[in-house]
Design an enzyme around this catalytic site. Structure first.
Site, mmCIF file in Angstrom:
data_model
loop_
_atom_site.group_PDB
_atom_site.id
_atom_site.type_symbol
_atom_site.label_atom_id
_atom_site.label_comp_id
_atom_site.label_asym_id
_atom_site.label_seq_id
_atom_site.Cartn_x
_atom_site.Cartn_y
_atom_site.Cartn_z
ATOM 1 N N GLY A 697 0.798 -1.210 0.000
ATOM 2 C CA GLY A 697 0.000 0.000 0.000
ATOM 3 C C GLY A 697 0.838 1.272 0.000
ATOM 4 O O GLY A 697 0.417 2.301 -0.510
ATOM 5 N N ASP A 811 -1.902 -2.078 9.321
ATOM 6 C CA ASP A 811 -1.886 -2.915 8.118
ATOM 7 C C ASP A 811 -1.104 -4.198 8.370
ATOM 8 O O ASP A 811 -0.176 -4.536 7.638
ATOM 9 C CB ASP A 811 -1.292 -2.124 6.947
ATOM 10 C CG ASP A 811 -1.619 -2.780 5.603
ATOM 11 O OD1 ASP A 811 -2.495 -3.680 5.578
ATOM 12 O OD2 ASP A 811 -1.010 -2.415 4.593
#
Ligand SMILES: *[C@@H]1O[C@H](CO)[C@@H](O)[C@H](O)[C@H]1NC(C)=O
Ligand SMILES: *[C@@H]1O[C@H](CO)[C@@H](O)[C@H](O)[C@H]1NC(C)=O
Ligand SMILES: *[C@@H]1O[C@H](CO)[C@@H](O)[C@H](O)[C@H]1NC(C)=O
Ligand SMILES: *[C@@H]1O[C@H](CO)[C@@H](O)[C@H](O)[C@H]1NC(C)=O
Length: 964
Positions: A697, A811
């Site tokens: 990401g 994450d």
């Protein structure tokens, strides 16, 4: 005088003597042999002579001490004897044993019942072994009427793997003076029953996983002198601190009259410190740094006459420093990073009370704890002996007004560090300020980032100054020539002031000078040749001044010089040949300076696009320069234009080099010289796909081999426009300080126009995603899987509880967990979610996580908490046990929205857990152990945030699982 006894009587006595102790000596022997039998490995042969049981010959065995008259075994001392083996729960003790010291061996098993049931044992030290299981206080042995552990004064169990809670029944050990349970896996609260230990002098529960309130009942231990609730360490190999308490430190505990050492840094404490107290204060060392304590610094600290150590740093304290506190008498005072305001006054005690000697046990703890803090002092490398250092840190508050006049009580030969940076002091440097210089032989002072003004003339009165930082102030006038008398000066930073005049050539007289930073002032004149006589010079920054003339070629004589930054002046002539590779960025902005060629011969390969971009950038800079010049003067235009055009063309030709050479890599660790921008670009093949090792990401990651065997991972951030470079810089520097054995190490970073990247240590074992999906093709074993789970849990627990600022990862997924060749796991990408968020113009409030791992409440509300990480961790654990993906295609048969979490829950309910586990792992680990782990994973992935355990608890539970 009595007549000698007749021989017959003598014989009779000799015959009778052993009999009363016959059964005792049999028990002694049996107990010793049972201990020996438990030892399975004795590499140093400590027990090799423990044999041949003739009557009481064991009194001569190594480590065994017998009572000289009764010959009963009274002590066994075998610390650090490299013994290993499992202590059986029913291991007997010699019946009259008073002292047992098996510290620093490798014993496993639990603490044998007899040890704590004994009513004679006084001293028990089993520290630093591998003992596990819960700590139990057993019933008294046999039909003995005395309570268990009634005689025990010292119970030392530090550095084991004890789990569960501290038993409340420990209060039965009435005589306890020292209770050391530090560095275990204990959880829950400190039992309030400890308040019944009336003789307790030392309580150390640091480095466990304790929670809950500090019980006010502890204040009933009227003799308590040392209380260690947490203990931090800088060394990465050691067990981190997981204790995180609730609420504040009860006033009653803080004001125990006997308390001398109170140690609770980063203990999650809040509340306020009491404004007043009754009774005398014996406190010598107080460490409450890195908590959430509000209110003011209590004035009554000034009444604690023995106080030498006070750390209240990084709290939320307000108000002014109490004038009652005799600052000069403190060896260590740290109140940095609070919101203290007002003037800094200090009561001037003509004489500090000579430090009263405490009892040995107290002083031992005092020395150990204080030493550990002082070890990181700035004088450490050369001063060696930390006993001679005093440090006062007031930095990063809102203190204002005049600089304080501190009289520090030191013996000569001592070192003194004073940090006043990051405040609002707004006077001039007075002679009174440097009063302390008379007391110490080596001095470091930091005054940077204040509003100080006036000239620097007074500085030369401080002959013993060693390091002086007055950057980011409003000092003006010229640098006094008298500075040449400061023969101990090693570092002088005066950057970002308003200094004028010339650089005194007398700097060259400073034989010790290593760092000189005069950048961003208004200095004029030329760079004095004499400066190059300072042969130790390593860093010289003169950039952003108005210096003219040429750069003395004798800079090439300085062998240590690694940074010579003269950019943005009016210098002309040649760039000297420096001993260390020069960065051309250090010479830019001097229009008359000859072309910088750098020193490294090989050129990195570049793509055409990046070089033309670089050329455009240079073109733009020079165009704007030209515009200014046109406006300024028409007469010199044509002449300059020719020169400038020549430069532009030259630059275009050399654009490839310049573009790269002006770029810098900032590093946090002692990076090897190969770590340069150019080398990174070259080693990643200009971020070529062949070196791509992962995408995520936050951007793509590339491998770069900078020198044979020296690899780093470069994460190129996918970012939009910056909101603030400074903010990014601050955030990233914070991340750079975070170190844990299970976190990837951030080595450095680069911020550029075209790209921004982070540099991490490279881990050769790939990531956990690959590991999980290749489980079928390798023999997975339980210890590997268990260790990975514990590693990741510890890293997360550290981010959540023990690092400042606390970090929520947001994450967690297998591809963010990296492995080295020994399958040690490292968490990566921590802190990046926040980094991106605070530095982007369009701050996203989006969910940062990855579908399949995101906690349900985070996905729906975008409100992030540490419990969202716990959820994601649970999913990773499920994948690790099953070898299946979170959204495995095989789940489609169960319908939409069915995930690995639903599957685990379903099988658990059906009692069919063995179905869940990866076949090879199930064979290796057994169903029971895996089911326990599954339970942990399912509690992590519970829908209800409140039910999910904290990462600390998870880490402790997982660790425990390995010991069963
Ligand atoms: C605190 O931690 C340091 C560093 O690990 C250690 O040397 C010291 O013994 C600890 N002290 C206590 C009282 O736990
Ligand atoms: C000190 O003692 C007085 C009288 O005994 C009492 O009123 C007061 O509350 C005490 N203060 C503190 C802070 O304990
Ligand atoms: C310093 O700051 C204080 C309070 O902010 C102000 O009252 C005072 O005038 C300032 N002094 C100088 C010399 O600027
Ligand atoms: C720097 O000093 C000059 C002359 O002494 C003065 O005019 C100027 O305002 C000062 N600049 C700052 C930022 O204080």
């Amino acid at each position: 005088m009595a007549a000698p006894p007749p021989p017959l009587l003598l014989i009779l006595i000799l015959l009778l003597l052993p009999t009363p102790f016959a059964s005792s000596s049999g028990d002694d022997l049996a107990a010793l042999l049972a201990l020996k039998a438990a030892v399975t490995n004795d590499p140093s042969g400590a027990l090799s002579a423990w044999s041949g049981a003739s009557a009481t010959s064991y009194c001569r065995w190594r480590g065994v001490t017998c009572n000289p008259s009764s010959l009963a075994v009274e002590a066994i001392d075998l610390p650090g004897a490299s013994l290993s083996g499992t202590l059986p729960a029913d291991l007997p003790l010699p019946p009259r044993l008073r002292r047992l010291d098996l510290a620093a061996n490798n014993f496993s098993g639990s603490v044998p019942d007899a040890f704590l049931a004994s009513s004679t044992l006084r001293y028990l030290d089993l520290s630093f072994n591998g003992l596990s299981g819960p700590l139990k206080i057993p019933l008294p042995l046999g039909n003995s009427s005395s309570p268990p552990c009634a005689a025990l004064t010292d119970l030392r169990l530090a550095g084991n793997l004890l789990v569960d809670q501290i038993p409340a029944k420990i209060a039965q050990c009435r005589s306890l003076r020292v209770l050391d349970l530090s560095r275990n896996v204990l959880e829950g609260a400190i039992p309030r029953e400890l308040g019944r230990l009336a003789a307790l002098r030392v309580l150390d529960v640091s480095r466990n996983s304790l929670t809950d309130r500090i019980p006010v009942e502890l204040a009933n231990c009227r003799e308590l002198a040392v209380l260690v609730l947490t203990n931090l360490t800088a060394s990465p190999g050691e067990q981190p601190e997981f204790n995180a308490f609730v609420g504040g430190l009860p006033t009653e505990v803080l004001t125990i009259p006997a308390l001398e050492v109170l140690w609770a840094p980063r203990a999650n404490l809040d509340g306020r410190l009491p404004l007043s107290r009754n009774g005398t204060c014996a406190l010598r060392a107080v460490n409450l740094g890195h908590n959430y304590i509000a209110g003011v610094v209590p004035p009554w600290f000034g009444e604690c006459h023995g106080m030498t150590f006070l750390d209240l740093s990084s709290n939320s304290l307000e108000g002014s420093m109490p004038a009652e506190l005799a600052i000069g008498c403190l060896t260590y005072l740290n109140v940095s990073a609070n919101s203290l305001s007002g003037q800094l006054l200090s009561s001037t005690k003509s004489q500090c009370p000579s430090s009263l000697n405490g009892d040995d046990i107290v002083m031992q703890y005092y020395d150990e704890l204080v030493h550990n803090v002082l070890i990181g002092n700035p004088f450490a490398p050369e001063m060696g002996n930390i006993a001679n250092v005093a440090l006062h840190d007031f930095s990063n508050n809102d203190l204002s007004g005049p600089l304080p006049s501190l009289t520090v009580s030191l013996d000569r030969n001592n070192s003194y560090g004073l940090w006043l940076n990051g405040n609002m002091f707004n006077t001039t440097l007075s002679a009174g300020f440097f009063e302390f210089c008379k007391a110490a032989a080596t001095i470091a002072v930091n005054l940077s980032s204040n509003q100080l003004s006036g000239n620097l003339d007074m500085l030369s009165s401080c002959i013993s100054i060693h390091s002086f930082d007055a950057g980011y102030n409003n000092f003006s006038g010229s640098i006094p020539a008298s500075i040449s008398g400061l023969h101990f000066l090693r570092s002088l930073v005066l950057r970002d002031n308003n200094l004028t005049g010339q650089i005194p050539g007398l700097f060259g007289d400073l034989a010790a000078l290593e760092v000189l930073d005069l950048s961003r002032n208004s200095l004029t004149g030329s760079i004095p040749i004499h400066l190059t006589d300072a042969l130790r010079l390593q860093v010289l920054r003169l950039d952003h001044n108005r210096l003219s003339g040429s750069i003395p070629p004798s800079f090439s004589d300085l062998t240590q010089l690694t940074v010579l930054d003269v950019s943005f002046n009016n210098l002309s002539g040649d760039i000297p040949n420096l001993r260390h590779p020069a960065d051309c960025g250090f010479f830019v902005g001097n229009s008359l300076l000859h072309q910088c060629l750098g020193t490294s011969a090989s050129l990195p390969p570049t793509e055409a696009t990046s070089s033309s971009k670089g050329a455009k950038k240079w073109g733009a800079r020079f165009k704007s320069l030209i515009v200014i010049l046109v406006a300024a003067s028409t007469a010199v235009i044509s002449f300059l234009l020719v020169i400038l055009l020549f430069f532009v063309c030259e630059r275009r030709k050399r654009a490839k080099i310049s573009n790269l050479r002006t770029k810098m890599v900032v590093t946090f660790t002692d990076a090897p010289p190969e770590l340069t921008y150019e080398n990174l670009i070259r080693a990643t093949g200009n971020f070529s796909i062949q070196n791509l090792i992962g995408t995520g990401g936050f951007g793509a990651t590339y491998k770069a081999e900078l020198a044979p065997g020296f690899l780093v991972a470069v994460k190129r951030l996918a970012m939009g426009r910056f909101q603030g470079l400074q903010q990014f810089d601050a955030e990233i520097r914070t991340l750079g300080r975070i170190r844990h054995k299970n976190l990837v190490t951030l080595i450095g970073y680069h911020i550029g126009d075209s790209d921004t990247f982070l540099i991490y240590n490279f881990l050769s074992g790939g990531n956990l995603e690959t590991f999980i999906h290749e489980m079928g093709s390798r023999n997975v074993c339980w210890t590997e899987v268990h260790k990975i789970a514990v590693d990741v849990a510890q890293a997360l627990a550290f981010l959540h509880c023990s690092c400042t600022p606390r970090i929520i990862h947001r994450d967690i997924k297998p591809s963010n967990i990296l492995l080295d060749e020994d399958l040690n796991a490292y968490l990566s990408d921590f802190g990046l979610a926040r980094l991106i968020e605070v530095t982007q113009t369009h701050a996203t409030t989006d969910v940062a996580g990855t579908f399949g791992y995101v906690a349900p409440e985070y996905a729906t509300t975008c409100r992030v908490s540490d419990k969202a990480d716990v959820y994601s961790f649970g999913v990773v654990l499920l994948e690790l046990m099953s070898g299946k993906r979170s959204l495995d295609p095989s789940f489609s048969q169960f319908g939409n929205g069915f995930t690995i979490v639903s599957w685990g829950r379903m099988l658990m309910q059906e009692g069919n857990t063995s179905e869940f586990f990866f076949r090879g792992l199930l064979d290796a680990a057994g169903n029971d152990r895996l089911t326990e782990m599954l339970k942990i994973a399912l509690s992590c992935t519970s829908e209800s945030v409140a039910v999910r355990p904290s990462m600390r608890q998870v880490a402790a539970k997982l660790k425990q699982l390995g010991n069963d």
